[in-house]
Design an enzyme around this catalytic site. Structure first.
Site, mmCIF file in Angstrom:
data_model
loop_
_atom_site.group_PDB
_atom_site.id
_atom_site.type_symbol
_atom_site.label_atom_id
_atom_site.label_comp_id
_atom_site.label_asym_id
_atom_site.label_seq_id
_atom_site.Cartn_x
_atom_site.Cartn_y
_atom_site.Cartn_z
ATOM 1 N N SER A 15 0.812 -1.214 0.000
ATOM 2 C CA SER A 15 0.000 0.000 0.000
ATOM 3 C C SER A 15 0.851 1.273 0.000
ATOM 4 O O SER A 15 0.387 2.332 -0.411
ATOM 5 C CB SER A 15 -0.921 0.005 1.229
ATOM 6 O OG SER A 15 -1.844 -1.071 1.173
ATOM 7 N N GLN A 47 -22.514 -21.350 6.777
ATOM 8 C CA GLN A 47 -23.070 -22.034 7.946
ATOM 9 C C GLN A 47 -24.525 -22.441 7.699
ATOM 10 O O GLN A 47 -24.949 -23.539 8.068
ATOM 11 C CB GLN A 47 -22.977 -21.133 9.172
ATOM 12 C CG GLN A 47 -23.435 -21.770 10.475
ATOM 13 C CD GLN A 47 -22.438 -22.785 11.014
ATOM 14 O OE1 GLN A 47 -21.271 -22.774 10.626
ATOM 15 N NE2 GLN A 47 -22.885 -23.655 11.904
ATOM 16 N N TYR A 60 0.406 11.019 -8.642
ATOM 17 C CA TYR A 60 -0.832 11.789 -8.739
ATOM 18 C C TYR A 60 -1.783 11.175 -9.772
ATOM 19 O O TYR A 60 -3.009 11.188 -9.590
ATOM 20 C CB TYR A 60 -0.506 13.242 -9.090
ATOM 21 C CG TYR A 60 0.402 13.899 -8.083
ATOM 22 C CD1 TYR A 60 -0.098 14.348 -6.861
ATOM 23 C CD2 TYR A 60 1.766 14.029 -8.325
ATOM 24 C CE1 TYR A 60 0.740 14.935 -5.917
ATOM 25 C CE2 TYR A 60 2.616 14.604 -7.393
ATOM 26 C CZ TYR A 60 2.096 15.054 -6.183
ATOM 27 O OH TYR A 60 2.932 15.620 -5.245
ATOM 28 N N GLU A 87 -11.181 2.925 -9.446
ATOM 29 C CA GLU A 87 -10.797 1.548 -9.141
ATOM 30 C C GLU A 87 -11.515 1.038 -7.896
ATOM 31 O O GLU A 87 -11.991 -0.104 -7.851
ATOM 32 C CB GLU A 87 -9.281 1.450 -8.937
ATOM 33 C CG GLU A 87 -8.822 0.044 -8.554
ATOM 34 C CD GLU A 87 -7.319 -0.074 -8.393
ATOM 35 O OE1 GLU A 87 -6.862 -1.117 -7.895
ATOM 36 O OE2 GLU A 87 -6.592 0.877 -8.777
ATOM 37 N N ARG A 88 -11.602 1.880 -6.886
ATOM 38 C CA ARG A 88 -12.226 1.447 -5.638
ATOM 39 C C ARG A 88 -13.740 1.332 -5.766
ATOM 40 O O ARG A 88 -14.363 0.504 -5.087
ATOM 41 C CB ARG A 88 -11.822 2.404 -4.508
ATOM 42 C CG ARG A 88 -10.384 2.174 -4.094
ATOM 43 C CD ARG A 88 -9.787 3.260 -3.241
ATOM 44 N NE ARG A 88 -8.405 2.922 -2.924
ATOM 45 C CZ ARG A 88 -7.490 3.792 -2.512
ATOM 46 N NH1 ARG A 88 -7.816 5.067 -2.358
ATOM 47 N NH2 ARG A 88 -6.255 3.391 -2.257
ATOM 48 N N HIS A 117 -25.807 -23.179 4.957
ATOM 49 C CA HIS A 117 -25.811 -24.282 3.986
ATOM 50 C C HIS A 117 -25.455 -25.616 4.650
ATOM 51 O O HIS A 117 -25.566 -26.668 4.009
ATOM 52 C CB HIS A 117 -24.816 -24.017 2.851
ATOM 53 C CG HIS A 117 -25.341 -23.133 1.756
ATOM 54 N ND1 HIS A 117 -25.482 -21.774 1.887
ATOM 55 C CD2 HIS A 117 -25.761 -23.428 0.495
ATOM 56 C CE1 HIS A 117 -25.945 -21.247 0.754
ATOM 57 N NE2 HIS A 117 -26.129 -22.246 -0.098
#
Length: 392
Positions: free
Chosen positions: A143, A349, A246, A255-256, A351
């Site tokens: 990151s 769970q 930048y 992207e996010r 399932h």
């Protein structure tokens, strides 16, 4: 109306959808029903999406629909990219590399490329003949982009690139890589020395390292990349030298949003398949859905899913309007991906033992969603962004 369509039906007529958006979505669905769903399990086993499928997508106009008409594209808006990401995710998370190509990395050339670069690369990006990747992460720098060590040193009318990258989506199939590197290793602060360089995969000195074996997203190829004295023309600079950081920050908002979209679809998908399963499965003489515990669990999840959808739709509209909403996007990416990750074991769970079987889609979702809080900026980084937005 079946339970599998409950969540989607509430949102299929979203206010920002036009008739053209719906036509594109319906056409894409028909295509994926025929060309992807019957083969997806095999692609997961092969750990790779065949290039022939990329070309089929390109033939139908599904790749990079935002390319301007003067370059042979549709000139489509961001909603087309959202639709592509949603429909691919409904088939399986392993198709995410196509969204990376079309909705995340391709736009770098649109927004920062020269006229010559656009004319050269847009046709291949649209046809699927040129698959693109972005090489940011390094073995010692995730990151923290300012900590990258890959260099691109100017030598006459060329750059010479040296370094290693890892966790690169489309790393195996890529024909073109946007390499994040330092053109000024001594810059202070360090991020001011970062630039973006285009590298074609047949350039001498470039090689692919290991094809990485991931917990999930099996059919999405992910690999290491190696650059050893890779010489490229100075004209391969993407954008402005020293402004790469930048450029990246500007594109991270979109992207996010795409990352949050994938997580939201995963959450909606898991909720729908679990509702369907508990109504069909019986225990102690009644459907599992009749138990109050089941009802409460699903009521909570349905509420969280609807909150995520409302948040996501809001930021999509604001992004379309050109608003700078970094804090809100960080909130959405964090909250929606975290919600989907928390839902996966709850749905498994419900399932029971069958949820642990590969033949049930919930098992694949359980694996695939685990990485969502990590990529596109870890959720810890999202909280740092949110805190800065609060003036902290």
């Amino acid at each position: 109306m079946t339970n599998t369509t409950v969540v989607e039906t509430k949102n299929k007529n979203r206010s920002y959808f036009t008739e053209q958006h719906i036509m594109f979505r319906d056409s894409l669905r028909r295509f994926l029903d025929k060309e992807a769903k019957p083969y997806f399990d095999q692609w997961e086993e092969d750990r790779l999406i065949p290039k022939s499928f990329w070309r089929k997508l390109g033939e139908q106009g599904f790749l990079c629909p935002w390319v301007d008409e003067k370059y042979g594209g549709m000139g489509a808006d961001f909603i087309f990219s959202v639709i592509l990401s949603e429909e691919l995710r409904k088939v399986g998370g392993g198709l995410g590399g196509i969204g990376v190509h079309s909705s995340i990395v391709g736009p770098y050339i649109k927004n920062f490329g020269t006229e010559e670069q656009k004319k050269k690369y847009f046709p291949g990006l649209m046809s699927g003949d040129t698959i693109i990747a972005v090489a940011m992460t390094e073995p010692g720098a995730g990151s923290d982009l300012a900590a990258i060590s890959t260099t691109a040193i100017k030598d006459g009318d060329s750059y010479i690139i040296n370094g290693q990258k890892t966790f690169i989506s489309n790393g195996i199939l890529s024909d073109l890589i946007v390499v994040v590197c330092k053109t000024d290793p001594k810059a202070d602060p360090a991020h001011k020395g970062i630039s973006l360089i285009l590298v074609e995969s047949d350039t001498p000195g470039f090689s692919r390292g290991r094809k990485l074996d991931k917990v999930g997203l099996h059919s999405q190829d992910t690999s290491e990349l190696v650059f050893e004295d890779v010489r490229v023309p100075a004209s391969n600079l993407l954008g402005v030298e020293g402004k790469g950081f930048y450029h990246l920050m500007k594109e991270l908002q979109q992207e996010r949003i795409i990352a949050a979209t994938g997580s939201q679809i995963a959450a909606e998908d898991m909720l729908s398949m679990t509702i369907e399963y508990v109504k069909e499965r019986k225990a102690f003489g009644q459907s599992i859905s009749d138990f109050q515990n089941t009802q409460f669990k699903l009521a909570e999840m349905a509420t969280h899913v609807q909150l995520g959808r409302t948040m996501l739709d809001s930021i999509i509209v604001k992004h379309m309007e050109g608003q700078a909403i970094n804090s809100e996007v960080a909130m959405a990416k964090w909250w929606i991906s975290d919600n989907a990750r928390k839902m996966a074991p709850e749905c498994m769970q419900l399932h029971g033992g069958y949820g642990y079987m590969e033949e049930y889609k919930i098992a694949r979702n359980y694996r695939d969603i685990a990485v969502a809080p990590i990529f596109a900026g870890s959720n810890e980084i999202m909280k740092v962004i949110i805190a800065k937005g609060l003036g902290l």
